[in-house]
Design an enzyme around this catalytic site. Structure first.
Site, mmCIF file in Angstrom:
data_model
loop_
_atom_site.group_PDB
_atom_site.id
_atom_site.type_symbol
_atom_site.label_atom_id
_atom_site.label_comp_id
_atom_site.label_asym_id
_atom_site.label_seq_id
_atom_site.Cartn_x
_atom_site.Cartn_y
_atom_site.Cartn_z
ATOM 1 N N LYS A 160 -94.093 -0.875 14.288
ATOM 2 C CA LYS A 160 -95.283 -0.382 15.618
ATOM 3 C C LYS A 160 -94.445 0.625 16.426
ATOM 4 C CE LYS A 160 -97.534 -4.666 14.969
ATOM 5 N NZ LYS A 160 -96.773 -4.974 13.935
ATOM 6 N N GLU A 247 -102.862 -6.486 11.262
ATOM 7 C CA GLU A 247 -102.111 -7.249 10.304
ATOM 8 C C GLU A 247 -102.148 -8.859 10.338
ATOM 9 O OE1 GLU A 247 -100.717 -5.653 7.759
ATOM 10 O OE2 GLU A 247 -100.771 -3.348 8.453
ATOM 11 N N CYS A 282 -95.934 -13.626 6.056
ATOM 12 C CA CYS A 282 -97.433 -13.289 5.641
ATOM 13 C C CYS A 282 -97.770 -13.166 4.317
ATOM 14 C CB CYS A 282 -97.640 -12.007 6.429
ATOM 15 S SG CYS A 282 -96.951 -10.451 6.203
ATOM 16 N N GLU A 463 -99.425 -0.401 7.743
ATOM 17 C CA GLU A 463 -97.868 -0.363 8.237
ATOM 18 C C GLU A 463 -97.013 0.442 6.710
ATOM 19 O OE1 GLU A 463 -96.954 -3.785 10.324
ATOM 20 O OE2 GLU A 463 -97.500 -2.931 12.225
#
Ligand code: NAD
Length: 501
Positions: A160, A247, A282, A463
């Site tokens: 980010k 996300e 994730c 991303e």
């Protein structure tokens, strides 16, 4: 063993110690305090937002070259303490040391990639023809809030921070209180190379998160975390119409087709796809569907390969590949899934080797396990487990495998395993996921050029790749219609109020 550092927040160019701390113990030895991070609050967050709002216009107007030079200077300062940061991350998170080094190095690669890609995303386009003069300027959102989880704190923050800063925004990062030390230290060093207020880091809890999501000064929120938290973040941001990148979690299916390569190397890739960072990733393979004709073979090969691939122990020790999980809650959650599996008649196969069983009693260790004999309704299959347990389930046809993979409400990643590349790509098109890996899963399948993000309840926005950079700019169109320039009538009679080009 290093002492317990106190890591300050970084706000408006100041290293801030509020006097309140977030204590972090070592998940591998829970009686050991690893360090403390300044506990931010709503007031400190407001200060950071105000500093960022003041800082971003000149940061943007200074140009990309200046921004890139400052960011590279900051990253050089980070690299000087790379060893210290990797050890700190290992001790606060329980992630194995080699992976902590890898995470830091990868964060640097991300930054370089972003700086290389930024000129394309920031390029203005101007058209001047009979239809008029149109200038499109990609502009930053201004103040970006980045809210991050604990499982890969450096990379998930850098995903980010790098694109947001490169494109001229100022940023406030709120790391997770579960692993705030290394990321706050890393970003603090980066911030010190930038103009005051351009990068701010406020570790903290709900009050910090809510001050960010409730702010009307914040222009964009980039959030990574669980689905339920994402929902709350979206609700709060919606009140001020603040756009988001979300996300969220995943329940990735890996589909092993009848012709898949089950060599040691391939099976090890599948195993690591599930068990890296003790399954707390994730995009881990969280449900493995195998064609029935290869089911017994896969389970046997999986257990045999795991004996070498999964070495459970102290994450600082060379040779360890599976450390503890990050919290006592994760231990309890996985124990609950294992208990439920047994209660419904499923089989739990312990995996890997444990060189020093006594050492495991000191921390939040969970023995990796493979589960068989359950159906898709079992919680270990239906929910994101986020721990070192993975169910393996047989299927009879590719259509059935696709349906079962797509039955989840989540759609982060997935994978298809086949000796036939074209067959794998054709099947991949039918999976509802933001990413589908072929013959691999998880980190080894990632590419800096591939956009990454979820569909459905796994979130939206991307991303990585050019798409990841584009999330931090919005087009400003400046238009002079040609009809006005050529002296034509620009009046509004009849249908002429509609554009002519
Ligand atoms: P979490 O949702 O509990 O917390 C994430 C962050 O949000 C933390 O910083 C937390 O303090 C903050 N937060 C909590 N409540 C908030 C609120 N109401 N407002 C604002 N901020 C708030 O997630 P976690 O336990 O830290 O991380 C695990 C989850 O993250 C898993 O579901 C995992 O799949 C997901 N994840 C997703 C990705 C991805 O790229 N899609 C990557 C890593 C982790």
């Amino acid at each position: 063993m290093p002492g317990a550092p106190q890591v300050p927040a970084e706000v408006a160019g100041r290293s801030v110690r509020t006097g309140a701390w977030i204590d972090r113990v070592n998940p591998a030895r829970t009686d050991e305090l690893v360090g403390q991070a300044t506990r931010g609050d709503a007031a400190l967050t407001e200060e950071a937002i105000a500093a960022a709002a003041q800082a971003w216009p000149s940061w943007w107007h200074g140009g990309l070259e200046e921004r890139a030079a400052r960011l590279r200077t900051g990253w050089a300062a980070v690299q000087e303490v790379a060893e210290e940061l990797a050890v700190l991350l290992c001790r606060e998170l329980g992630k194995v040391l080699a992976d902590c080094h890898g995470e830091l190095a990868f964060s640097g690669m991300l930054l370089e990639r972003v700086l290389a890609d930024a000129p394309a995303v920031l390029a203005e386009s101007e058209t001047d023809d009979g239809a008029g003069r149109l200038l499109v300027v990609p502009e930053p959102y201004g103040v970006v809030a980045a809210i991050t989880p604990w499982n890969a704190p450096l990379v998930l923050a850098m995903l980010k921070v790098a694109p947001a800063l490169a494109t001229g925004n100022a940023v406030i990062v709120k790391p997770s209180p579960v692993a705030p030390l290394a990321v706050t230290r890393m970003l603090g060093l980066l911030a010190q190379a930038l103009p005051l207020g351009v990068l701010n880091v406020v570790p903290g809890d709900l009050d910090v998160g809510q001050a960010l999501t409730g702010s009307s000064t914040v222009g964009k929120i980039a959030f990574t975390g669980g689905v339920e938290t994402g929902r709350r973040v979206a609700e709060a941001a919606g009140r001020n119409v603040v756009p988001l990148v979300l996300e969220l979690g995943g329940n990735d299916a890996a589909i092993v087709l009848s012709d898949a390569d089950l060599s040691d190397e391939a099976v090890e890739r599948l195993i690591l796809g599930s068990f890296l960072t003790s399954g707390q990733v994730c995009m881990a393979a969280k449900r493995v569907y195998v064609h029935r004709s290869r089911f017994d073979e896969l389970v046997e090969r999986y257990r045999a390969c795991a004996a070498g691939a999964l070495v459970v122990g102290d994450p600082m020790a060379p040779g360890t590949t599976v450390g503890p999980v990050a919290t006592a809650e994760q231990v309890a959650a996985v124990a609950g899934l294992i208990g439920d599996t047994r209660a419904r008649g499923g089989a739990v196969h312990e995996l890997g080797t444990v060189p020093d069983a006594d050492a495991l009693t000191a921390g939040w260790f969970v023995r990796p396990a493979l589960v068989t004999g359950v159906d898709d309704s079992a919680p270990v299959v239906a929910n994101e487990q986020f721990g070192p347990v993975v169910p393996v389930l047989p299927f009879d046809s590719a259509d059935e495998a696709v349906d079962r993979a797509n039955a989840s409400d989540l759609g982060l990643a997935s994978s298809v395993w086949s000796a036939d590349e074209d067959r794998a790509f054709a099947l991949a098109r039918r999976l509802r996921a933001g990413t589908t890996f072929v013959n691999t899963h998880n980190r080894s399948g990632m590419s800096l050029r591939a956009p990454f993000g979820g569909v459905r309840r796994s979130g939206y926005g991307r991303e990585y790749g050019l798409e990841g950079l584009c999330e931090y700019v919005q087009p400003h169109a400046i238009n002079l219609p040609g009809v006005l320039r050529s002296g034509g009538a620009g009046g509004s009679s009849g249908g002429r109020a509609y554009p002519v080009s």
